[in-house]
Enzyme design. Structure first.
Site, PDB file in Angstrom:
ATOM      1  N   GLU A 157       0.794  -1.225   0.000  1.00  0.00           N
ATOM      2  CA  GLU A 157       0.000   0.000   0.000  1.00  0.00           C
ATOM      3  C   GLU A 157       0.833   1.286   0.000  1.00  0.00           C
ATOM      4  O   GLU A 157       0.681   2.130   0.892  1.00  0.00           O
ATOM      5  CB  GLU A 157      -0.982  -0.021   1.184  1.00  0.00           C
ATOM      6  CG  GLU A 157      -1.898  -1.225   1.146  1.00  0.00           C
ATOM      7  CD  GLU A 157      -2.782  -1.350   2.388  1.00  0.00           C
ATOM      8  OE1 GLU A 157      -2.741  -0.461   3.250  1.00  0.00           O
ATOM      9  OE2 GLU A 157      -3.520  -2.343   2.479  1.00  0.00           O
ATOM     10  N   ASN A 198       2.158  -4.603  -3.442  1.00  0.00           N
ATOM     11  CA  ASN A 198       0.762  -4.979  -3.233  1.00  0.00           C
ATOM     12  C   ASN A 198      -0.047  -3.745  -2.831  1.00  0.00           C
ATOM     13  O   ASN A 198       0.405  -2.945  -2.014  1.00  0.00           O
ATOM     14  CB  ASN A 198       0.717  -6.033  -2.109  1.00  0.00           C
ATOM     15  CG  ASN A 198      -0.620  -6.710  -1.952  1.00  0.00           C
ATOM     16  OD1 ASN A 198      -1.194  -7.194  -2.916  1.00  0.00           O
ATOM     17  ND2 ASN A 198      -1.118  -6.765  -0.722  1.00  0.00           N
ATOM     18  N   GLU A 262      -5.944 -10.629  -2.164  1.00  0.00           N
ATOM     19  CA  GLU A 262      -6.749 -10.530  -0.932  1.00  0.00           C
ATOM     20  C   GLU A 262      -8.239 -10.481  -1.265  1.00  0.00           C
ATOM     21  O   GLU A 262      -9.001  -9.709  -0.682  1.00  0.00           O
ATOM     22  CB  GLU A 262      -6.332  -9.294  -0.126  1.00  0.00           C
ATOM     23  CG  GLU A 262      -4.850  -9.264   0.211  1.00  0.00           C
ATOM     24  CD  GLU A 262      -4.434  -8.077   1.070  1.00  0.00           C
ATOM     25  OE1 GLU A 262      -5.305  -7.492   1.736  1.00  0.00           O
ATOM     26  OE2 GLU A 262      -3.240  -7.739   1.072  1.00  0.00           O
ATOM     27  N   ASP A 264     -11.994 -10.594  -1.508  1.00  0.00           N
ATOM     28  CA  ASP A 264     -13.270 -10.838  -0.850  1.00  0.00           C
ATOM     29  C   ASP A 264     -14.276  -9.854  -1.429  1.00  0.00           C
ATOM     30  O   ASP A 264     -13.904  -8.818  -1.984  1.00  0.00           O
ATOM     31  CB  ASP A 264     -13.203 -10.774   0.680  1.00  0.00           C
ATOM     32  CG  ASP A 264     -12.584  -9.498   1.236  1.00  0.00           C
ATOM     33  OD1 ASP A 264     -12.637  -8.450   0.552  1.00  0.00           O
ATOM     34  OD2 ASP A 264     -12.047  -9.524   2.353  1.00  0.00           O
TER      35      ASP A 264
END
Length: 449
Positions: A157, A198, A262, A264
């Site tokens: 990030e 990421n 990641e 979801d």
């Protein structure tokens, strides 16, 4: 990125029980996701909590997934809570489980602005001291697991939403080159591990993903070791970016791998059949986009069960974001992943006294296809009907017959013609359409309304 939840509320237990009763059971005959992914040349992973890797949780994690990501066990605050004092207990447990189950491990994460120990964030460090601390941390952690970690989320990030660098301990103290230095130190500690940057909200083409693209391009031009980008994909129901596959492809064209790290897809609670059907279509769309690009190598879900999800604790009123409910029963989303990887989706028998719709692709060519929907009734009848579905990969209807069809974005609604609205008990009606597709053409779930 996110902490995996360890608590379970009474309300979530009740919701989980309701979903368990509504969801199709997992059968031993189902081909495991890891085998389907391997047949496509992909890796399918999940984030895990080490202490839970027993019983049903451990059985599913070991049988269904070919890669594990420690949800929290390898973050700085966990492994070095006091300066110079390391705790590898949970990280070692996850690595050992993965080795016993022939799984890869995705290391997560070496450099981040969150979940750092207070001794680090509250310290007064010169740039030289801060650089030394970072190099020592990376060298120690990567070195400990040398040869045991397939890939590392080295930097997590680094960007703001507008594509500028996020102000953090690292950027403020060391400048933008903390990223290049971190990658270089990680490579020195384990030359065989694949090294990633990421971030979240970089799944589609936008200012933030373009900043990441430009950074990766610059690092490669400078000879900095960078092997891939991670697109976190914490998504909201019905909001899969239309440019996802295009974005994956442009990173691949830079000569790096891409991973969905990641995944979801959260929804407003309570869950219902329509939301679960949309979630299935969304998971299908994301996985299909990865399958369509050779250098998209891994899709990892951020926890495979709703009982281990960070979402309810972070987004009040939202949840049910993973492929399994809180009782470890597979949800429609599970079958969305399976279908995108080439598996078959079981069709449950219709309930007594009900009408249902079945979608099929009857022919497909280049960028076009012909599809049909059959509406049938058993123990019930219809005097009029409307069939609704959401395309998971950007398909567009170009022509329809025996129905009046409209499409808004990805959402399609087809109503009966003047002559075929009646469907008697034991009877059926079929309508057809032509459409366009690109990259993939997954089969959606049709609901009657």
């Amino acid at each position: 990125m996110r902490s995996l939840r360890t608590g379970l509320s009474l309300a979530s237990l009740v919701t989980g029980l309701a979903l368990l009763l509504a969801a199709p059971a997992a059968h031993a005959a189902d081909t495991p996701l890891r085998d389907l992914a391997a047949a496509k040349g992909k890796v399918i992973g999940t984030a895990v909590t080490g202490s839970k890797l027993t019983g049903a949780y451990g059985d599913i994690a070991g049988a269904q997934f070919s890669s594990l990501t420690p949800g929290n066990a390898m973050k700085w605050g966990t492994v070095e809570p006091a300066q110079g004092t390391f705790d590898w207990t949970e990280a070692d447990q996850i690595v050992a489980f993965a080795q016993a189950h022939n799984q890869q491990v995705r290391g997560h994460t070496l450099v981040w602005h969150n979940q750092n120990p207070s001794w680090l964030t509250n310290g007064s460090w010169t740039p030289a001291q801060l650089s030394g601390l970072l190099q020592n941390h990376i060298s120690t952690e990567v070195g400990r697991y040398k040869g045991k970690i397939a890939s590392w989320d080295v930097v997590n990030e680094p960007f703001n939403e507008d594509g500028t660098y996020r102000p953090t301990l690292w950027y403020d103290g060391l400048g933008a080159d903390y990223i290049a230095n971190a990658l270089t130190w990680a490579h020195a500690a384990d030359p065989a591990a694949k090294l990633y940057i990421n971030d979240y909200n970089v799944e589609g083409v936008n200012a933030k993903s373009t900043a990441l693209y430009n950074l990766v391009k610059s690092l490669k031009a400078r000879g900095v070791p960078i092997d891939g980008v991670g697109l976190q994909a914490h998504l909201i129901l019905g909001q899969v970016p239309s440019t996802l596959q295009q974005n994956i492809q442009r990173f691949a064209d830079l000569g790096v791998d891409v991973a969905i790290t990641e995944l979801d897809i959260r929804m407003a609670l309570p869950a219902d059949s329509a939301k679960l059907a949309q979630q299935k279509a969304d998971f299908t769309s994301v996985v299909a986009a990865c399958v369509a690009v050779t250098r998209c190598v891994n899709v990892t879900v951020w926890g495979f069960t709703d009982s281990d999800s960070w979402v309810p604790g972070t987004f009040p009123g939202y949840g049910a974001a993973t492929p399994y409910d809180e009782n470890y029963a597979p949800k429609p989303a599970y079958y969305g992943i399976s279908g995108a990887l080439g598996g078959t989706t079981p069709t449950p028998p219709p309930p007594a006294g009900a009408c249902q719709a079945a979608y099929s692709v009857t022919s497909q060519w280049n960028t076009g296809f012909t599809g049909q929907v059959t509406i049938s009734c058993s123990g019930a009848s219809l005097s009029s009907w409307k069939a609704n579905w959401t395309f998971g990969a950007g398909q567009q209807i170009t022509q329809a017959w025996n129905a009046t069809c409209t499409q808004s974005g990805t959402v399609v609604s087809c109503a009966n013609a003047s002559y075929n609205g009646s469907v008697p008990d034991g009877g059926s009606v079929t309508f057809g359409f032509n459409g366009s597709w690109s990259g993939s053409n997954p089969v959606p779930v049709v609901t009657l309304g």
